[in-house]
Every structure is written in structure tokens, then in C-alpha cells.
Design a protein around this motif. Structure first.
Motif, PDB file in Angstrom:
ATOM      1  N   LEU A 198       5.632   1.602   8.457  1.00  0.00           N
ATOM      2  CA  LEU A 198       4.988   0.638   9.350  1.00  0.00           C
ATOM      3  C   LEU A 198       5.162  -0.791   8.829  1.00  0.00           C
ATOM      4  N   GLY A 199       5.430  -0.917   7.539  1.00  0.00           N
ATOM      5  CA  GLY A 199       5.637  -2.257   6.973  1.00  0.00           C
ATOM      6  C   GLY A 199       7.096  -2.663   6.936  1.00  0.00           C
ATOM      7  N   GLU A 200       7.950  -1.785   7.464  1.00  0.00           N
ATOM      8  CA  GLU A 200       9.399  -1.902   7.264  1.00  0.00           C
ATOM      9  C   GLU A 200       9.997  -3.305   7.434  1.00  0.00           C
ATOM     10  N   TYR A 201       9.644  -4.014   8.481  1.00  0.00           N
ATOM     11  CA  TYR A 201      10.339  -5.277   8.770  1.00  0.00           C
ATOM     12  C   TYR A 201       9.653  -6.493   8.160  1.00  0.00           C
ATOM     13  N   TYR A 202       8.594  -6.281   7.392  1.00  0.00           N
ATOM     14  CA  TYR A 202       7.791  -7.442   6.972  1.00  0.00           C
ATOM     15  C   TYR A 202       7.506  -7.549   5.478  1.00  0.00           C
ATOM     16  N   VAL A 203       7.769  -6.499   4.704  1.00  0.00           N
ATOM     17  CA  VAL A 203       7.286  -6.514   3.318  1.00  0.00           C
ATOM     18  C   VAL A 203       8.309  -7.027   2.300  1.00  0.00           C
ATOM     19  N   ALA A 204       9.596  -7.075   2.653  1.00  0.00           N
ATOM     20  CA  ALA A 204      10.645  -7.461   1.698  1.00  0.00           C
ATOM     21  C   ALA A 204      10.347  -8.834   1.103  1.00  0.00           C
ATOM     22  N   PRO A 205      10.659  -9.060  -0.180  1.00  0.00           N
ATOM     23  CA  PRO A 205      11.378  -8.178  -1.098  1.00  0.00           C
ATOM     24  C   PRO A 205      10.512  -7.102  -1.765  1.00  0.00           C
ATOM     25  N   ASN A 206       9.251  -6.980  -1.348  1.00  0.00           N
ATOM     26  CA  ASN A 206       8.434  -5.894  -1.892  1.00  0.00           C
ATOM     27  C   ASN A 206       8.903  -4.561  -1.322  1.00  0.00           C
ATOM     28  N   PRO A 207       8.619  -3.478  -2.010  1.00  0.00           N
ATOM     29  CA  PRO A 207       8.925  -2.161  -1.447  1.00  0.00           C
ATOM     30  C   PRO A 207       7.923  -1.823  -0.350  1.00  0.00           C
ATOM     31  N   MET A 208       8.296  -0.900   0.545  1.00  0.00           N
ATOM     32  CA  MET A 208       7.312  -0.426   1.532  1.00  0.00           C
ATOM     33  C   MET A 208       6.663   0.833   0.973  1.00  0.00           C
ATOM     34  N   VAL A 209       5.355   0.819   0.979  1.00  0.00           N
ATOM     35  CA  VAL A 209       4.597   1.894   0.335  1.00  0.00           C
ATOM     36  C   VAL A 209       3.487   2.345   1.278  1.00  0.00           C
ATOM     37  N   GLY A 210       3.208   3.653   1.256  1.00  0.00           N
ATOM     38  CA  GLY A 210       2.081   4.187   2.015  1.00  0.00           C
ATOM     39  C   GLY A 210       1.149   4.941   1.081  1.00  0.00           C
ATOM     40  N   ALA A 211      -0.150   4.925   1.385  1.00  0.00           N
ATOM     41  CA  ALA A 211      -1.140   5.613   0.539  1.00  0.00           C
ATOM     42  C   ALA A 211      -2.187   6.283   1.413  1.00  0.00           C
ATOM     43  N   VAL A 212      -2.608   7.493   1.020  1.00  0.00           N
ATOM     44  CA  VAL A 212      -3.759   8.117   1.695  1.00  0.00           C
ATOM     45  C   VAL A 212      -4.777   8.561   0.651  1.00  0.00           C
ATOM     46  N   LEU A 213      -6.050   8.534   1.058  1.00  0.00           N
ATOM     47  CA  LEU A 213      -7.145   9.004   0.214  1.00  0.00           C
ATOM     48  C   LEU A 213      -7.608  10.330   0.786  1.00  0.00           C
ATOM     49  N   VAL A 214      -7.814  11.300  -0.095  1.00  0.00           N
ATOM     50  CA  VAL A 214      -8.148  12.651   0.362  1.00  0.00           C
ATOM     51  C   VAL A 214      -9.470  13.081  -0.281  1.00  0.00           C
ATOM     52  N   SER A 215     -10.347  13.682   0.528  1.00  0.00           N
ATOM     53  CA  SER A 215     -11.632  14.171  -0.003  1.00  0.00           C
ATOM     54  C   SER A 215     -11.411  15.518  -0.693  1.00  0.00           C
ATOM     55  N   ALA A 216     -12.446  16.020  -1.395  1.00  0.00           N
ATOM     56  CA  ALA A 216     -12.303  17.279  -2.155  1.00  0.00           C
ATOM     57  C   ALA A 216     -11.979  18.451  -1.228  1.00  0.00           C
ATOM     58  N   ASP A 217     -12.409  18.371   0.040  1.00  0.00           N
ATOM     59  CA  ASP A 217     -12.070  19.475   0.956  1.00  0.00           C
ATOM     60  C   ASP A 217     -10.814  19.196   1.782  1.00  0.00           C
TER      61      ASP A 217
END
Ligand code: AOF
Ligand code: ZN
Length: 333
Positions: free
Chosen positions: A14-33
Motif C-alpha cells: 500500500l506504500g509502494e509509490y510513496y515510501v522510496a528511498p525507504n523500504p515498504m514494510v507491513g506489520a500486524v499485531l496479533v492477540s494470544a488467540d
């Protein structure tokens, strides 16, 4: 953990066209279940990283739910850049486990992010969908690993192997049209995907291109050209103020140009011709991808397209056009 990492890769894009020269990274947070309770991706250049965005999302949408695991496509950073270290934030937030796609090749991070998390007692799992995560950021990784931009060569040619009409004396040259409206749009997408775009002197003189990204969303690439014999007209459209332009006139050796582009932090360059420049680069063997569009018309004579073996390429048919694509690295499925 793969399904969460796949979601990270979707988010990263989703960040593909806007983040350069930074890398594009995705993160999710997951609960114990196993429920996703926060999602984020790298904000446009200079903005917060994926992990910080995921925690902000969690605080808004799932404020009462405890986070067990952070899944992230690139190793969390541990340095102060334009933003503070993600590793510190992760430690502060009391996450039990961190799952990482691939290492960050930036020498300021390069394993030190993971080490910092482990030293704080966090369980760290690495290498989940590693090749996919590396592929998404192949430009960023190339810059840090090889100290040169990722190089993509692109041209269009007739069925009989010509990419332009032969020069006919002074004045305007007739333009050869191989691309269709659809393939032109795909080229603009490639411009949005890369930080720089390059053409040779003769292309600037003959076609007077603007080299902008007008038919796709994203930022205009930095324009690069050559001018060994000071033949370029300063009024050429490549010098318009819509994007920066770099001209090499003394040293036009491809290896040196790539080194100079890297020193400016440029992680990718799309070379759109002409034939001489492309052949020089092919002969130097410093390139990573080829995209060749072959139309159905024949013109009998003209400027010959570069000579490359198209046999190993992946072939896609878009209406009457054939698109040949080759990558040095095999993309993961
Ligand atoms: C992460 N998560 O989403 C990204 C990372 O100047 P800054 O603060 O934006 O730092 C840029 C560097 O941070 C970049 O070169 C790369 O090493 C890393 N990118 N790291 O933890 C992210 N985009
Ligand atoms: Zn970070």
C-alpha cells in the motif's frame, strides 16, 4: 505465521509509490488467540514506520486487547533516522514475540534490531516468507548490498526488431509508435515504481520527452540523461521544473553512473532507451530486469533494438502486443 506475513506483504504494498528511498514494510499485531488487533504500513518518506502505525491502529480500534505477537515483513529498526527506533517502541509495548520476514540490509540496522529485541527478552522468529519479503524490497536491498541502484531496462520494438525509424537529416524525426494506450499506462506504473528514469542523448533530441508519471498515481521519478558533446538544448522538456534532472557529461561509464546514483540514495532506475544506451548497459552486464514490448508491425529498416536473448523471458500477450520480461533473480511464487 505465514498467513500473517502474507497480510504484512499486502499492507507493505500500500506504500509502494510513496515510501522510496525507504523500504515498504507491513506489520500486524496479533492477540494470544490469533486475532489481528492492529495493522500498519510504512508512511510516505519521512513518516512513521509500519510498526508504529500498527500500534496506533491498535490503540484506536482494539485499545483494551493485549498484543501477544508483532509480525513484520522487515527487521525492526534500532537507529534514529527521520523517526525514532521501532525496537524501543516494541520493547516498551511489552510484546512477547516478534516474527520477522527478512533482515534489514541498512548497515545502521543489519541484525542489530533483532539483537536488541532478544536482549530485552523478546522471542524473535526470523525468515518467515523471507524470499517474498526480500522480493518486495529488491530495490532497497540492491542499493545497500551492491551499492548501486536496481536497474530495469525497458524498450518497445517492431516484430522485425527495430525500435525507431532511421534518422532523416535535420529537423523533426517521424516517431515510431509500438506501444498501445494500455502498455503506455503500464510504463507509467513502472515509472512510479522506480526512483529514477534514464534515456540517452539522442532520445532527448529526437523525442523531447518529459519522462513524468502522468498516467499512474505516484511521484515523478528523478530524470537522468547523458550529454557527452553538449548537444542538449536547455529548453528541452527534460529540464522542466516538474522533476529534478541529472545530466552526466564527462564520465558516462555505466558502472560509474550507477555508483554516483547510489551515492545520491537512488535505489532504482528505469532505463527507457535508446538503442545505444541500452546496448552499452547490456554489454556491461549491470542490470537486473528486462521488459521488452514487441508490436506486430514490421518496418523493414530502422534503428535496431538491442540484442538480447528473449528465450528465457516470461511472455505475456496484451492484445496484439507481446511483453517479454526477464529478472536476474527468480521471483518467489
Ligand atoms: C522499520 N519499519 O516500516 C521501515 C524501516 O529515516 P527513517 O527513520 O524513516 O529510517 C529509514 C530506515 O529505516 C530505512 O533505511 C530502513 O533501514 C528502515 N526502514 N524500518 O522498522 C519500517 N520502512
Ligand atoms: Zn523502524
Amino acid at each position: 505465521m505465514e498467513k500473517y506475513m502474507r497480510r504484512c506483504l499486502q499492507l507493505a504494498r500500500l506504500g509502494e509509490y510513496y515510501v522510496a528511498p525507504n523500504p515498504m514494510v507491513g506489520a500486524v499485531l496479533v492477540s494470544a488467540d490469533g486475532v489481528i488487533v492492529g495493522e500498519g504500513f510504512t508512511a510516505p518518506y519521512g513518516g512513521p514506520h509500519a510498526e508504529r502505525c500498527a500500534f496506533a491502529d491498535h490503540d484506536l480500534r482494539f485499545p483494551g486487547v493485549a498484543v501477544d505477537t508483532l509480525v513484520v515483513s522487515l527487521e525492526p529498526c534500532c537507529h534514529y533516522g527521520k523517526t525514532p527506533p521501532c525496537a524501543d517502541l516494541i520493547i516498551r509495548r511489552g510484546v512477547r514475540r516478534v516474527v520477522v520476514g527478512c533482515l534489514d540490509p541498512n548497515p545502521l540496522v543489519a541484525g542489530k534490531g533483532i539483537e536488541k529485541l532478544r536482549n530485552a527478552g523478546i522471542e524473535v522468529v526470523t525468515g518467515v516468507l523471507e524470499q517474498h519479503c526480500q522480493w518486495v524490497n529488491r530495490r532497497f536491498i540492491c542499493l545497500h548490498k551492491h551499492h548501486r541502484p536496481y536497474v530495469i531496462l525497458k524498450w518497445a520494438q517492431t516484430a522485425d526488431g527495430f525500435m525507431a525509424y532511421l534518422p532523416q537529416g535535420e529537423g523533426e524525426q517521424p516517431r515510431l509508435h509500438v506501444s498501445t494506450d494500455l502498455t503506455k499506462r503500464l510504463v507509467h506504473r513502472m515509472r512510479a515504481e522506480n526512483m529514477a528514469i534514464m534515456v540517452g542523448t539522442q532520445t532527448v533530441i529526437n523525442d523531447n520527452p518529459r519522462l513524468l508519471c502522468t498516467h499512474w498515481s505516484g511521484r515523478n521519478p528523478i530524470r537522468v540523461t547523458l550529454d557527452r558533446h553538449h548537444r542538449l538544448n536547455p529548453e528541452s522538456r527534460i529540464f522542466s521544473d516538474e522533476a529534478p534532472t541529472i545530466v552526466y557529461s564527462d564520465d558516462t561509464d555505466w558502472r560509474h553512473i550507477t555508483e554516483d546514483l547510489a551515492s545520491r540514495g537512488i535505489h532504482s532506475v528505469l532505463v527507457e532507451g535508446g538503442a545505444r544506451l541500452l546496448q552499452h548497459i547490456i554489454d556491461s552486464d549491470i542490470y537486473d530486469e528486462l521488459h521488452v514490448e514487441v508490436g506486430e508491425q514490421t518496418i523493414g529498416q530502422g534503428v535496431m533494438a538491442p540484442k538480447v536473448e528473449l528465450k528465457q523471458c516470461r511472455l505475456t500477450q496484451i492484445r496484439q502486443q507481446r511483453l517479454y520480461e526477464w529478472t536476474r533473480q527468480t521471483p518467489p511464487l
